[in-house]
Scaffold this motif. Structure first.
Motif, PDB file in Angstrom:
ATOM      1  N   HIS A  52       0.808  -1.223   0.000  1.00  0.00           N
ATOM      2  CA  HIS A  52       0.000   0.000   0.000  1.00  0.00           C
ATOM      3  C   HIS A  52       0.843   1.275   0.000  1.00  0.00           C
ATOM      4  O   HIS A  52       0.290   2.370  -0.040  1.00  0.00           O
ATOM      5  CB  HIS A  52      -0.962   0.046   1.197  1.00  0.00           C
ATOM      6  N   GLU A  53       2.170   1.162   0.024  1.00  0.00           N
ATOM      7  CA  GLU A  53       2.999   2.375   0.001  1.00  0.00           C
ATOM      8  C   GLU A  53       3.192   2.856  -1.435  1.00  0.00           C
ATOM      9  O   GLU A  53       3.239   2.072  -2.384  1.00  0.00           O
ATOM     10  CB  GLU A  53       4.367   2.109   0.649  1.00  0.00           C
ATOM     11  N   SER A  54       3.309   4.190  -1.586  1.00  0.00           N
ATOM     12  CA  SER A  54       3.518   4.797  -2.884  1.00  0.00           C
ATOM     13  C   SER A  54       5.009   4.854  -3.196  1.00  0.00           C
ATOM     14  O   SER A  54       5.826   5.199  -2.323  1.00  0.00           O
ATOM     15  CB  SER A  54       2.921   6.209  -2.903  1.00  0.00           C
ATOM     16  N   TYR A  55       5.369   4.528  -4.448  1.00  0.00           N
ATOM     17  CA  TYR A  55       6.773   4.503  -4.855  1.00  0.00           C
ATOM     18  C   TYR A  55       6.979   5.370  -6.098  1.00  0.00           C
ATOM     19  O   TYR A  55       6.154   5.379  -7.020  1.00  0.00           O
ATOM     20  CB  TYR A  55       7.226   3.074  -5.160  1.00  0.00           C
ATOM     21  N   ALA A  56       8.101   6.106  -6.093  1.00  0.00           N
ATOM     22  CA  ALA A  56       8.526   6.842  -7.277  1.00  0.00           C
ATOM     23  C   ALA A  56       9.404   5.922  -8.114  1.00  0.00           C
ATOM     24  O   ALA A  56      10.250   5.203  -7.589  1.00  0.00           O
ATOM     25  CB  ALA A  56       9.298   8.091  -6.875  1.00  0.00           C
ATOM     26  N   ILE A  57       9.186   5.952  -9.426  1.00  0.00           N
ATOM     27  CA  ILE A  57       9.932   5.102 -10.346  1.00  0.00           C
ATOM     28  C   ILE A  57      10.891   5.988 -11.127  1.00  0.00           C
ATOM     29  O   ILE A  57      10.482   6.973 -11.758  1.00  0.00           O
ATOM     30  CB  ILE A  57       8.979   4.358 -11.303  1.00  0.00           C
ATOM     31  N   TYR A  58      12.185   5.661 -11.064  1.00  0.00           N
ATOM     32  CA  TYR A  58      13.223   6.474 -11.686  1.00  0.00           C
ATOM     33  C   TYR A  58      13.958   5.690 -12.766  1.00  0.00           C
ATOM     34  O   TYR A  58      14.036   4.456 -12.724  1.00  0.00           O
ATOM     35  CB  TYR A  58      14.248   6.931 -10.641  1.00  0.00           C
ATOM     36  N   ARG A  59      14.529   6.434 -13.691  1.00  0.00           N
ATOM     37  CA  ARG A  59      15.423   5.846 -14.682  1.00  0.00           C
ATOM     38  C   ARG A  59      16.814   6.413 -14.482  1.00  0.00           C
ATOM     39  O   ARG A  59      16.991   7.631 -14.295  1.00  0.00           O
ATOM     40  CB  ARG A  59      14.937   6.156 -16.098  1.00  0.00           C
ATOM     41  N   LYS A  60      17.791   5.538 -14.517  1.00  0.00           N
ATOM     42  CA  LYS A  60      19.185   5.970 -14.408  1.00  0.00           C
ATOM     43  C   LYS A  60      19.555   6.789 -15.627  1.00  0.00           C
ATOM     44  O   LYS A  60      19.453   6.330 -16.767  1.00  0.00           O
ATOM     45  CB  LYS A  60      20.097   4.746 -14.284  1.00  0.00           C
ATOM     46  N   GLY A  61      19.974   8.021 -15.399  1.00  0.00           N
ATOM     47  CA  GLY A  61      20.300   8.924 -16.493  1.00  0.00           C
ATOM     48  C   GLY A  61      21.795   9.090 -16.681  1.00  0.00           C
ATOM     49  O   GLY A  61      22.587   8.213 -16.320  1.00  0.00           O
ATOM     50  N   SER A  92       4.304  -6.462  -6.542  1.00  0.00           N
ATOM     51  CA  SER A  92       3.391  -5.995  -7.589  1.00  0.00           C
ATOM     52  C   SER A  92       3.039  -4.536  -7.333  1.00  0.00           C
ATOM     53  O   SER A  92       2.643  -4.168  -6.226  1.00  0.00           O
ATOM     54  CB  SER A  92       2.116  -6.838  -7.604  1.00  0.00           C
ATOM     55  N   VAL A  93       3.166  -3.722  -8.391  1.00  0.00           N
ATOM     56  CA  VAL A  93       2.933  -2.280  -8.279  1.00  0.00           C
ATOM     57  C   VAL A  93       1.990  -1.854  -9.390  1.00  0.00           C
ATOM     58  O   VAL A  93       2.225  -2.162 -10.564  1.00  0.00           O
ATOM     59  CB  VAL A  93       4.257  -1.500  -8.383  1.00  0.00           C
ATOM     60  N   ARG A  94       0.937  -1.133  -9.029  1.00  0.00           N
ATOM     61  CA  ARG A  94       0.011  -0.603 -10.022  1.00  0.00           C
ATOM     62  C   ARG A  94       0.435   0.825 -10.372  1.00  0.00           C
ATOM     63  O   ARG A  94       0.599   1.671  -9.481  1.00  0.00           O
ATOM     64  CB  ARG A  94      -1.420  -0.607  -9.494  1.00  0.00           C
ATOM     65  N   ILE A  95       0.619   1.101 -11.648  1.00  0.00           N
ATOM     66  CA  ILE A  95       1.063   2.414 -12.096  1.00  0.00           C
ATOM     67  C   ILE A  95      -0.090   3.408 -11.976  1.00  0.00           C
ATOM     68  O   ILE A  95      -1.154   3.212 -12.542  1.00  0.00           O
ATOM     69  CB  ILE A  95       1.565   2.371 -13.547  1.00  0.00           C
ATOM     70  N   GLU A  96       0.138   4.514 -11.229  1.00  0.00           N
ATOM     71  CA  GLU A  96      -0.905   5.516 -11.004  1.00  0.00           C
ATOM     72  C   GLU A  96      -0.703   6.779 -11.824  1.00  0.00           C
ATOM     73  O   GLU A  96      -1.674   7.488 -12.119  1.00  0.00           O
ATOM     74  CB  GLU A  96      -0.974   5.857  -9.518  1.00  0.00           C
ATOM     75  N   SER A  97       0.526   7.109 -12.167  1.00  0.00           N
ATOM     76  CA  SER A  97       0.788   8.266 -13.021  1.00  0.00           C
ATOM     77  C   SER A  97       2.098   8.036 -13.761  1.00  0.00           C
ATOM     78  O   SER A  97       2.986   7.342 -13.270  1.00  0.00           O
ATOM     79  CB  SER A  97       0.843   9.570 -12.212  1.00  0.00           C
ATOM     80  N   VAL A  98       2.189   8.638 -14.947  1.00  0.00           N
ATOM     81  CA  VAL A  98       3.334   8.387 -15.816  1.00  0.00           C
ATOM     82  C   VAL A  98       3.830   9.703 -16.413  1.00  0.00           C
ATOM     83  O   VAL A  98       3.039  10.515 -16.895  1.00  0.00           O
ATOM     84  CB  VAL A  98       2.952   7.410 -16.958  1.00  0.00           C
ATOM     85  N   LYS A  99       5.142   9.930 -16.373  1.00  0.00           N
ATOM     86  CA  LYS A  99       5.767  11.048 -17.067  1.00  0.00           C
ATOM     87  C   LYS A  99       6.407  10.581 -18.364  1.00  0.00           C
ATOM     88  O   LYS A  99       6.437  11.308 -19.353  1.00  0.00           O
ATOM     89  CB  LYS A  99       6.827  11.710 -16.183  1.00  0.00           C
ATOM     90  N   GLN A 100       6.971   9.371 -18.338  1.00  0.00           N
ATOM     91  CA  GLN A 100       7.544   8.731 -19.516  1.00  0.00           C
ATOM     92  C   GLN A 100       7.147   7.261 -19.472  1.00  0.00           C
ATOM     93  O   GLN A 100       6.701   6.764 -18.436  1.00  0.00           O
ATOM     94  CB  GLN A 100       9.071   8.840 -19.526  1.00  0.00           C
ATOM     95  N   GLU A 101       7.314   6.551 -20.597  1.00  0.00           N
ATOM     96  CA  GLU A 101       7.043   5.123 -20.571  1.00  0.00           C
ATOM     97  C   GLU A 101       7.989   4.444 -19.582  1.00  0.00           C
ATOM     98  O   GLU A 101       9.173   4.772 -19.505  1.00  0.00           O
ATOM     99  CB  GLU A 101       7.238   4.504 -21.963  1.00  0.00           C
ATOM    100  N   ILE A 102       7.444   3.522 -18.815  1.00  0.00           N
ATOM    101  CA  ILE A 102       8.212   2.828 -17.783  1.00  0.00           C
ATOM    102  C   ILE A 102       8.781   1.542 -18.373  1.00  0.00           C
ATOM    103  O   ILE A 102       8.082   0.785 -19.039  1.00  0.00           O
ATOM    104  CB  ILE A 102       7.310   2.535 -16.566  1.00  0.00           C
ATOM    105  N   ARG A 103      10.060   1.301 -18.104  1.00  0.00           N
ATOM    106  CA  ARG A 103      10.753   0.183 -18.721  1.00  0.00           C
ATOM    107  C   ARG A 103      11.361  -0.750 -17.682  1.00  0.00           C
ATOM    108  O   ARG A 103      11.604  -0.337 -16.542  1.00  0.00           O
ATOM    109  CB  ARG A 103      11.871   0.707 -19.631  1.00  0.00           C
ATOM    110  N   PRO A 104      11.657  -2.006 -18.080  1.00  0.00           N
ATOM    111  CA  PRO A 104      12.429  -2.884 -17.208  1.00  0.00           C
ATOM    112  C   PRO A 104      13.764  -2.235 -16.851  1.00  0.00           C
ATOM    113  O   PRO A 104      14.342  -1.495 -17.660  1.00  0.00           O
ATOM    114  CB  PRO A 104      12.629  -4.140 -18.067  1.00  0.00           C
ATOM    115  N   THR A 105      14.234  -2.487 -15.658  1.00  0.00           N
ATOM    116  CA  THR A 105      15.448  -1.936 -15.018  1.00  0.00           C
ATOM    117  C   THR A 105      15.220  -0.573 -14.390  1.00  0.00           C
ATOM    118  O   THR A 105      16.079  -0.106 -13.628  1.00  0.00           O
ATOM    119  CB  THR A 105      16.671  -1.858 -15.953  1.00  0.00           C
ATOM    120  N   ASP A 106      14.098   0.116 -14.679  1.00  0.00           N
ATOM    121  CA  ASP A 106      13.802   1.327 -13.917  1.00  0.00           C
ATOM    122  C   ASP A 106      13.685   0.945 -12.446  1.00  0.00           C
ATOM    123  O   ASP A 106      13.150  -0.110 -12.106  1.00  0.00           O
ATOM    124  CB  ASP A 106      12.505   1.971 -14.403  1.00  0.00           C
ATOM    125  N   PHE A 107      14.197   1.814 -11.560  1.00  0.00           N
ATOM    126  CA  PHE A 107      14.262   1.445 -10.144  1.00  0.00           C
ATOM    127  C   PHE A 107      13.294   2.282  -9.305  1.00  0.00           C
ATOM    128  O   PHE A 107      12.812   3.331  -9.748  1.00  0.00           O
ATOM    129  CB  PHE A 107      15.689   1.553  -9.611  1.00  0.00           C
TER     130      PHE A 107
END
Length: 373
Positions: free
Chosen positions: A166-175, A212-227
């Motif tokens: 039930h916790e909210s998580y931010a999904i990041y991409r290594k830049g 398991s995480v349900r995506i609630e909002s998206v800024k860019q397409e989310i990909r495998p290896t995003d942390f």
């Protein structure tokens, strides 16, 4: 204003106490100024002061304004001098009626913030610089409930990691890597926010059960290896920034800019190769300096290094390599650095920090120095 006055005010508290006795007003400063919608305290102070971060010296002795961060469009400010000759801004009582107590009180969402928060909010909220080792330890996306390489809102993604249900998580991409100008050492990696999700299964890595995480909002397409990181991790910034010079000498460089352009200006965000390990703190004011070009004074007269011939460039490099002492017969002249602007640090990590350019005389560039001498 277009945004609610719920964000943290960047209160520029008293800085440089040693300068308090030498506060000087610009020669062209107006005797009276009427506050306009969209003004900031920084803007108003810059009309009167060459160093606007010294604004508390101009406002703090004002008996009419209890909280100078809460002035409003339509207020008329007059420049006066007290019995000791110190300048101060006061409310012009002949222009606008004051309350019986003679103090300004909050009036809702129209109060003027110290800096334009709309410019800073994206970086105060989600811009991050994280070391490679730290990224490697974070939970990351394995795949989704559909066979797609790019996931969007409503998708379910599966994560290698033990998450809190039930916790909210931010999904990041290594830049891109933030690297040191001199050593080329990787100091950290830019972390780009791509989405927000909420965990509804915690996972069990030891038994190969993904979270398991349900995506609630998206800024860019989310990909495998995003942390993933807890959504609020690293976001506990101070509501009030105390602007001050570092107590010790500091020398660093601008190593990147958030806008990714070649040149940048006032209110642009830059990245420094300075962090907590160099005793940098949020609110520190640093000078921006640029190295003046090297001159080769040869048989054909003085020429910039870039315009010299191959032999002259070799002599210059040899002089630099062997550290030849400068004297009146020198052929290679290394010029001093000159100040081209100022910046304020607002977000600090181990070896890097984010800073806001608050003043510049020339376009600022990657490689310029961030210093306190």
């Amino acid at each position: 204003m277009k945004y609610p006055f719920l964000a943290a005010l960047l209160t520029l508290s008293t800085a440089f106490s040693s300068y308090a006795d030498v506060l000087s007003i610009k020669k062209d400063a107006p005797k009276q100024y009427v506050v306009k919608k969209g003004d900031t305290l920084w803007d108003i102070s810059a009309i009167y002061l060459s160093e606007p971060w010294l604004w508390p010296e101009l406002w703090q002795m004002n008996p009419q304004i209890n909280n100078p961060h809460l002035i409003y469009p339509g207020d008329a400010l007059s420049l006066i001098y007290d019995e000791h000759g110190n300048p101060r801004l006061v409310i012009n009582s002949g222009y606008k009626k004051l309350s019986p107590q003679g103090r300004i009180t909050p009036k809702g969402k129209n109060a003027i913030p110290t800096l334009p928060l709309e410019l800073l909010r994206p970086y105060l909220t989600y811009e991050r610089a994280i070391s490679g080792d730290n990224i490697a330890d974070k939970p990351y996306i394995l795949g989704a409930n559909e066979n797609t390489k790019m996931n969007t809102k409503g998708h379910i993604v599966y994560v290698k990691g033990n998450l809190k249900q039930h916790e909210s998580y931010a999904i990041y991409r290594k830049g891109e890597a933030y690297t040191d100008i001199d050593s080329d050492e990787v100091l950290a990696y830019k972390s780009v926010l791509v989405g927000i999700g909420r965990a509804f299964r915690g996972g069990d890595v030891e038994n190969a059960v993904p979270a398991s995480v349900r995506i609630e909002s998206v800024k860019q397409e989310i990909r495998p290896t995003d942390f993933l990181l807890p959504a609020m991790e690293g976001q506990a910034l101070p509501a009030f920034f105390t602007m001050q010079r570092p107590e010790q000498p500091v020398t660093g460089n601008i190593i990147a800019a958030v806008n990714e352009l070649r040149e940048f200006s006032t209110m642009d965000i830059v990245v420094l190769n300075l962090g907590t390990e160099q005793q940098i703190k949020a609110g520190h004011i640093l000078d921006i300096e640029r190295q003046s070009p090297t001159v080769f004074d040869g048989r054909n007269g003085p020429r910039y290094k870039e315009d010299s011939n191959s032999l002259e460039k070799l002599i210059t490099k040899t002089s630099e390599f062997f550290g030849v002492e400068a004297d009146e017969d020198a052929t290679v002249w290394h010029m001093p650095k000159e100040k081209v602007g100022e910046l304020m640090v607002f977000k600090v990590y181990d070896n890097v920090s984010y800073a806001l350019i608050v003043k510049n005389q020339h376009p600022i560039r990657v490689g310029d120095f961030a210093v306190i001498n």
